[in-house]
Motif scaffolding. Structure first.
Motif, PDB file in Angstrom:
ATOM      1  N   CYS A   1     -46.913 113.521  13.693  1.00 24.48           N
ATOM      2  CA  CYS A   1     -46.581 112.455  12.739  1.00 24.48           C
ATOM      3  C   CYS A   1     -45.180 112.560  12.153  1.00 24.48           C
ATOM      4  CB  CYS A   1     -47.603 112.425  11.608  1.00 24.48           C
ATOM      5  SG  CYS A   1     -47.589 113.897  10.541  1.00 24.48           S
ATOM      6  N   GLY A   2     -44.476 113.687  12.374  1.00 23.42           N
ATOM      7  CA  GLY A   2     -43.136 113.812  11.828  1.00 23.42           C
ATOM      8  C   GLY A   2     -43.135 113.721  10.313  1.00 23.42           C
ATOM      9  N   ALA A   3     -42.211 112.901   9.787  1.00 22.88           N
ATOM     10  CA  ALA A   3     -42.059 112.792   8.336  1.00 22.88           C
ATOM     11  C   ALA A   3     -43.029 111.813   7.691  1.00 22.88           C
ATOM     12  CB  ALA A   3     -40.627 112.417   7.985  1.00 22.88           C
ATOM     13  N   GLY A   4     -44.002 111.308   8.440  1.00 25.02           N
ATOM     14  CA  GLY A   4     -45.149 110.635   7.849  1.00 25.02           C
ATOM     15  C   GLY A   4     -45.072 109.143   7.626  1.00 25.02           C
ATOM     16  N   ARG A   5     -44.008 108.476   8.067  1.00 21.99           N
ATOM     17  CA  ARG A   5     -43.868 107.050   7.782  1.00 21.99           C
ATOM     18  C   ARG A   5     -45.036 106.233   8.352  1.00 21.99           C
ATOM     19  NH1 ARG A   5     -39.347 104.336   6.339  1.00 21.99           N
ATOM     20  NH2 ARG A   5     -38.043 106.093   7.046  1.00 21.99           N
ATOM     21  N   ALA A   6     -45.407 106.494   9.598  1.00 24.44           N
ATOM     22  CA  ALA A   6     -46.486 105.722  10.221  1.00 24.44           C
ATOM     23  C   ALA A   6     -47.823 105.970   9.535  1.00 24.44           C
ATOM     24  CB  ALA A   6     -46.588 106.061  11.709  1.00 24.44           C
ATOM     25  N   VAL A   7     -48.062 107.205   9.099  1.00 25.15           N
ATOM     26  CA  VAL A   7     -49.311 107.504   8.383  1.00 25.15           C
ATOM     27  C   VAL A   7     -49.390 106.663   7.109  1.00 25.15           C
ATOM     28  CG1 VAL A   7     -50.728 109.309   7.334  1.00 25.15           C
ATOM     29  CG2 VAL A   7     -49.280 109.849   9.296  1.00 25.15           C
ATOM     30  N   ALA A   8     -48.290 106.615   6.373  1.00 26.30           N
ATOM     31  CA  ALA A   8     -48.256 105.824   5.142  1.00 26.30           C
ATOM     32  C   ALA A   8     -48.464 104.341   5.437  1.00 26.30           C
ATOM     33  CB  ALA A   8     -46.936 106.044   4.414  1.00 26.30           C
ATOM     34  N   GLU A   9     -47.830 103.845   6.496  1.00 23.42           N
ATOM     35  CA  GLU A   9     -47.954 102.420   6.817  1.00 23.42           C
ATOM     36  C   GLU A   9     -49.353 102.077   7.307  1.00 23.42           C
ATOM     37  OE1 GLU A   9     -43.264 101.520   7.913  1.00 23.42           O
ATOM     38  OE2 GLU A   9     -44.712 101.779   9.546  1.00 23.42           O
ATOM     39  N   LEU A  10     -49.977 102.973   8.064  1.00 22.10           N
ATOM     40  CA  LEU A  10     -51.356 102.742   8.496  1.00 22.10           C
ATOM     41  C   LEU A  10     -52.307 102.732   7.306  1.00 22.10           C
ATOM     42  CD1 LEU A  10     -51.326 104.923  11.719  1.00 22.10           C
ATOM     43  CD2 LEU A  10     -51.892 102.485  11.642  1.00 22.10           C
ATOM     44  N   ALA A  11     -52.085 103.632   6.353  1.00 21.30           N
ATOM     45  CA  ALA A  11     -52.905 103.655   5.145  1.00 21.30           C
ATOM     46  C   ALA A  11     -52.743 102.364   4.349  1.00 21.30           C
ATOM     47  CB  ALA A  11     -52.550 104.861   4.283  1.00 21.30           C
TER      48      ALA A  11
ATOM     49  N   ASN B   1     -32.414 118.412  11.248  1.00 24.69           N
ATOM     50  CA  ASN B   1     -31.643 117.522  12.109  1.00 24.69           C
ATOM     51  C   ASN B   1     -32.547 116.490  12.775  1.00 24.69           C
ATOM     52  OD1 ASN B   1     -29.196 118.772  11.564  1.00 24.69           O
ATOM     53  ND2 ASN B   1     -29.346 120.170  13.308  1.00 24.69           N
ATOM     54  N   LEU B   2     -33.738 116.926  13.209  1.00 24.37           N
ATOM     55  CA  LEU B   2     -34.672 116.011  13.834  1.00 24.37           C
ATOM     56  C   LEU B   2     -35.131 114.949  12.850  1.00 24.37           C
ATOM     57  CD1 LEU B   2     -36.367 115.116  16.213  1.00 24.37           C
ATOM     58  CD2 LEU B   2     -38.072 116.849  15.597  1.00 24.37           C
ATOM     59  N   ILE B   3     -35.374 115.338  11.614  1.00 29.57           N
ATOM     60  CA  ILE B   3     -35.769 114.368  10.589  1.00 29.57           C
ATOM     61  C   ILE B   3     -34.688 113.312  10.407  1.00 29.57           C
ATOM     62  CG2 ILE B   3     -36.179 114.067   8.102  1.00 29.57           C
ATOM     63  CD1 ILE B   3     -37.661 116.768   8.175  1.00 29.57           C
ATOM     64  N   ARG B   4     -33.418 113.752  10.372  1.00 28.02           N
ATOM     65  CA  ARG B   4     -32.320 112.795  10.228  1.00 28.02           C
ATOM     66  C   ARG B   4     -32.257 111.856  11.429  1.00 28.02           C
ATOM     67  NH1 ARG B   4     -29.735 117.229   7.615  1.00 28.02           N
ATOM     68  NH2 ARG B   4     -28.923 118.032   9.588  1.00 28.02           N
ATOM     69  N   MET B   5     -32.479 112.385  12.630  1.00 27.86           N
ATOM     70  CA  MET B   5     -32.458 111.547  13.828  1.00 27.86           C
ATOM     71  C   MET B   5     -33.617 110.555  13.818  1.00 27.86           C
ATOM     72  SD  MET B   5     -31.350 114.222  16.847  1.00 27.86           S
ATOM     73  CE  MET B   5     -31.550 112.963  18.098  1.00 27.86           C
ATOM     74  N   LEU B   6     -34.806 111.016  13.387  1.00 27.19           N
ATOM     75  CA  LEU B   6     -35.956 110.120  13.310  1.00 27.19           C
ATOM     76  C   LEU B   6     -35.727 109.028  12.276  1.00 27.19           C
ATOM     77  CD1 LEU B   6     -38.902 112.685  13.551  1.00 27.19           C
ATOM     78  CD2 LEU B   6     -38.187 111.035  15.289  1.00 27.19           C
ATOM     79  N   ASP B   7     -35.136 109.398  11.150  1.00 29.95           N
ATOM     80  CA  ASP B   7     -34.822 108.403  10.120  1.00 29.95           C
ATOM     81  C   ASP B   7     -33.888 107.335  10.680  1.00 29.95           C
ATOM     82  OD1 ASP B   7     -36.401 109.513   8.167  1.00 29.95           O
ATOM     83  OD2 ASP B   7     -34.770 110.592   7.170  1.00 29.95           O
ATOM     84  N   ALA B   8     -32.875 107.787  11.441  1.00 30.50           N
ATOM     85  CA  ALA B   8     -31.930 106.835  12.035  1.00 30.50           C
ATOM     86  C   ALA B   8     -32.634 105.929  13.034  1.00 30.50           C
ATOM     87  CB  ALA B   8     -30.782 107.583  12.706  1.00 30.50           C
ATOM     88  N   ALA B   9     -33.496 106.517  13.862  1.00 30.05           N
ATOM     89  CA  ALA B   9     -34.207 105.733  14.870  1.00 30.05           C
ATOM     90  C   ALA B   9     -35.169 104.742  14.232  1.00 30.05           C
ATOM     91  CB  ALA B   9     -34.966 106.663  15.814  1.00 30.05           C
ATOM     92  N   GLU B  10     -35.801 105.135  13.126  1.00 29.79           N
ATOM     93  CA  GLU B  10     -36.780 104.270  12.471  1.00 29.79           C
ATOM     94  C   GLU B  10     -36.145 103.144  11.673  1.00 29.79           C
ATOM     95  OE1 GLU B  10     -39.111 107.033  10.215  1.00 29.79           O
ATOM     96  OE2 GLU B  10     -40.343 107.610  11.929  1.00 29.79           O
ATOM     97  N   SER B  11     -34.821 103.221  11.449  1.00 29.66           N
ATOM     98  CA  SER B  11     -34.148 102.216  10.633  1.00 29.66           C
ATOM     99  C   SER B  11     -33.394 101.183  11.456  1.00 29.66           C
ATOM    100  CB  SER B  11     -33.174 102.897   9.662  1.00 29.66           C
ATOM    101  OG  SER B  11     -32.137 103.559  10.373  1.00 29.66           O
TER     102      SER B  11
END
Length: 252
Positions: free
Chosen positions: A48-58, A10-20
Motif C-alpha cells: 500500500c505504500g504511503a496509504g493514499r489508496a487505502v484512505a480513498e477506498l475507506a 526517495n520512493l515515497i517522494r517518487m510515488l507522491d510525484a506519480a500520484e499527482s
C-alpha cells in the motif's frame, strides 16, 4: 542516515510525484470501480505504500486495510492518514483469513516481488469466491522519452528495465490471472504522460543505471541529460509510461 531509510524516503517522494500527475487520480478511481465493492466490503491494498489508496477506498465505504513490508512506508501511511488500517506484513503472507476479503488491489507492486505467482496465490487465498482482484503496473521496457538521441534513449530505457526484478510483468497480468484461478479477466492500458519540468527528476537514475551496465558512456550520459534539461526548461519535456490495469474474479 541508514540507506534503507533513505531509499524508502526517495520512493515515497517518487510515488507522491506519480500520484499527482494528470490522470493518476483517474487511474486509481478506475481501479476502485473494477473492484465492484459493496458498502462495507473488506478489501486489502497489497503493497500500500504511503496509504493514499487505502484512505480513498475507506472514503468510498469499503472496510479497507493496507499491507506493506516496509516500516517506513507503514509509518508514513499512519502519519498521513491516521484513521486508516495499515499493517506491516508481507504480501506473500497477508494477515487475513481464508476468504475474508471481497477485494484485493496491488498497484505498482508485482514488478519488485521475487515470485508474482506466489503473491497471486496468496491473493486468491484471502479472497472469497466471486471476490475481485485488480493489478496495476507499468511496463518498464516500453517507457517513451522524446529525445534528440533516440538510440541512446533505447539503451537507457532497456538498461533501467533490466534492474527491475520483473520489468515486463504488467504486460503479462492477464495471463497471470488466467493461470492463477481467476475468470472474467479484463486488461486495459492507460498512458501516463509527463510534460512538467519536475518529471526530469526521474531521468538521472535511468542514465545512472545505463552507465553502470556499461551500455552508455559518461559523455553520452551527460549529453542525454543535458538535452532533457533543455527540453524541461523550454517546456518541451515528454515522457510517457503505459500503465496496465488487469481485473478478474476469483473462481470457486
Amino acid at each position: 542516515m541508514h540507506s534503507a531509510f533513505t531509499d524508502s524516503e526517495n520512493l515515497i517522494r517518487m510515488l507522491d510525484a506519480a500520484e499527482s500527475i494528470a490522470g493518476a487520480a483517474e487511474l486509481r478511481v478506475r481501479s476502485y470501480e473494477q473492484l465492484s465493492l459493496k458498502p462495507g466490503a473488506t478489501v486489502v491494498d497489497a503493497g500500500c505504500g504511503a496509504g493514499r489508496a487505502v484512505a480513498e477506498l475507506a472514503e468510498r465505504g469499503a472496510r479497507a486495510s493496507g499491507v506493506d513490508l516496509d516500516p517506513v512506508m507503514v509509518r508514513a501511511a499512519r502519519e498521513r492518514f491516521p484513521a486508516i488500517d495499515v499493517r506491516e506484513a508481507d504480501v506473500l503472507s497477508l494477515p487475513l483469513a481464508d476468504g475474508e476479503a471481497e477485494g484485493y488491489r496491488a498497484d505498482k507492486v508485482y514488478h519488485v516481488l521475487p515470485s508474482p505467482a506466489e503473491a497471486l496465490a496468496e491473493a486468491r487465498r484471502v479472497l472469497t469466491p466471486g471476490g475481485r482482484i485488480v493489478l496495476v503496473g507499468q511496463d518498464w521496457d516500453t517507457m517513451v522519452i522524446d529525445s534528440s538521441f533516440p538510440e541512446v534513449t533505447r539503451r537507457i530505457v532497456h538498461a533501467r528495465a533490466d534492474t527491475i526484478t520483473h520489468p515486463r510483468i504488467a504486460r503479462g497480468y492477464r495471463n497471470l490471472l488466467l493461470d492463477g484461478g481467476f475468470g472474467d479477466v479484463t486488461l486495459e492500458v492507460h498512458t501516463a504522460v509527463f510534460t512538467d519540468a519536475s518529471a526530469q527528476q526521474l531521468l538521472p537514475g535511468h542514465a545512472a543505471a545505463a552507465r553502470a551496465a556499461g551500455v552508455i558512456s559518461e559523455a553520452e550520459s551527460a549529453e542525454w541529460l543535458s538535452d532533457q534539461a533543455t527540453r524541461a526548461a523550454d517546456g518541451r519535456l515528454m515522457i510517457a509510461v503505459p500503465m496496465f490495469l488487469a481485473a478478474g474474479t476469483r473462481l470457486p
